[in-house]
Design an enzyme around this catalytic site. Structure first.
Site, PDB file in Angstrom:
ATOM      1  N   SER A 120       0.849  -1.185   0.000  1.00 53.73           N
ATOM      2  CA  SER A 120       0.000   0.000   0.000  1.00 53.73           C
ATOM      3  C   SER A 120       0.878   1.226   0.000  1.00 53.73           C
ATOM      4  O   SER A 120       2.083   1.148   0.242  1.00 53.73           O
ATOM      5  CB  SER A 120      -0.912   0.024   1.238  1.00 53.73           C
ATOM      6  OG  SER A 120      -0.182   0.411   2.382  1.00 53.73           O
ATOM      7  N   SER A 121       0.280   2.374  -0.244  1.00 53.36           N
ATOM      8  CA  SER A 121       1.060   3.606  -0.234  1.00 53.36           C
ATOM      9  C   SER A 121       1.482   3.978   1.171  1.00 53.36           C
ATOM     10  O   SER A 121       2.310   4.855   1.357  1.00 53.36           O
ATOM     11  CB  SER A 121       0.228   4.746  -0.840  1.00 53.36           C
ATOM     12  OG  SER A 121      -0.977   4.919  -0.121  1.00 53.36           O
ATOM     13  N   ALA A 122       0.938   3.316   2.179  1.00 54.28           N
ATOM     14  CA  ALA A 122       1.234   3.694   3.556  1.00 54.28           C
ATOM     15  C   ALA A 122       2.263   2.799   4.213  1.00 54.28           C
ATOM     16  O   ALA A 122       3.168   3.262   4.895  1.00 54.28           O
ATOM     17  CB  ALA A 122      -0.060   3.676   4.387  1.00 54.28           C
ATOM     18  N   CYS A 123       2.150   1.476   4.026  1.00 58.07           N
ATOM     19  CA  CYS A 123       2.938   0.576   4.866  1.00 58.07           C
ATOM     20  C   CYS A 123       4.218   0.105   4.227  1.00 58.07           C
ATOM     21  O   CYS A 123       5.096  -0.408   4.895  1.00 58.07           O
ATOM     22  CB  CYS A 123       2.104  -0.652   5.249  1.00 58.07           C
ATOM     23  SG  CYS A 123       1.816  -1.785   3.875  1.00 58.07           S
ATOM     24  N   GLY A 124       4.367   0.209   2.938  1.00 58.95           N
ATOM     25  CA  GLY A 124       5.586  -0.247   2.303  1.00 58.95           C
ATOM     26  C   GLY A 124       5.540  -1.709   1.927  1.00 58.95           C
ATOM     27  O   GLY A 124       4.599  -2.421   2.197  1.00 58.95           O
TER      28      GLY A 124
END
Length: 281
Positions: A120-124
């Site tokens: 995701s763009s958040a968690c990598g």
């Protein structure tokens, strides 16, 4: 065939803005976030999906190449071609969200491919879960002759920010910049995911046959995570600078592999977490 619709890096919407006791309707630009599926194909016709990541459209081929390089799935020279997928099983609106990487050889038979990378763009990316995994395929970086002055370091965040065109419109994107030791910006990529921005940068270097990126510096607009340090290591980048804090595992990785890691690089101050010998104080 139905015409394919390509989404750009920004999306325009209508918002209501409140200011004190007044309000008004206006247009606003948002950073676009869309899924990207990365598929591999081999000369014998085999095909496999290896990743689905949320990203900002743009430089998608570089993102795919950088991801594959960073995860050790496809080495330098292993890619024959990259194209958007036009398979009939995809609806037209999804074709610019699917990239097919054509390999010179067979699809690698690695344990990592037993599970699909869902990012995701958040968690990598969570493909390499520990330093032990990384030690199995990477060696420490040599000391080399790369050195940086504090004056060059202090100028990197502003140089990065001034070239963030999409951030200037949306205020909602991360950036990764590649610099020479004198502070000259070589390349910059933006994305809603900080790890995607690095993948795009490494992919650019890979596709233009610039790897390894020795004698270069990576500057990222957010924090320094394990994933970012992993990608920098596999690209040969010995120096990583971040505007914000590093994680504990990022520091461990930097110290294990002889990298220089700098965090909280703001104004005329920073913290050197590893590899201080490359900074001339």
């Amino acid at each position: 065939m139905t015409e394919m619709t390509r989404v750009g890096p920004t999306t325009r919407i209508r918002v209501r803005e409140l200011s004190g006791s007044t309000s008004r309707d206006r247009r606003d630009d948002l950073a676009t976030e869309e899924p990207l599926e990365i598929r591999l194909t081999s000369p014998d016709g085999a095909r496999r999906t290896v990743a689905i990541t949320m990203r900002t459209p743009g430089h998608d081929f570089e993102l795919a190449a950088g991801f594959l390089h960073g995860e050790g799935l496809v080495g330098r020279g292993g890619i024959a071609a990259i194209a958007y997928c036009t398979d009939e099983d995809l609806p037209p609106e999804a074709r610019y969200n699917t990239v097919t990487v054509h390999l010179h050889g067979p699809i690698p038979d690695l344990p990592a491919l037993d599970r699909h990378f869902l990012t995701s763009s958040a968690c990598g990316v969570c493909g390499s879960a520990s330093l032990d995994d990384l030690h199995a395929r990477c060696t420490p970086l040599p000391a080399g002759s790369l050195s940086l002055t504090p004056e060059v370091l202090y100028g990197l965040p502003d140089a990065l920010r001034k070239r963030q065109g999409v951030f200037g419109k949306t205020g909602g994107l991360h950036a990764a910049g590649l610099f020479r030791p004198d502070g000259t910006l070589v390349a910059l990529r933006e994305d809603v995911g900080r790890h995607n921005a690095v993948d795009k940068l490494v992919g650019w270097a890979s596709l233009s046959e610039r790897l390894p990126l020795t004698d270069h510096v990576l500057m990222v607009s957010g924090r320094a995570s394990y994933e970012i340090m992993q990608k920098a290591l596999t690209a040969g980048l010995a120096v990583v600078c971040a505007v914000s804090a590093p994680s504990s595992l990022a520091v461990d990785l930097a110290r294990d592999f002889g990298m220089t890691l700098i965090g909280f690089l703001r104004g005329e101050r920073c913290n050197i977490y590893a590899g201080q010998e490359r900074i001339t104080t």
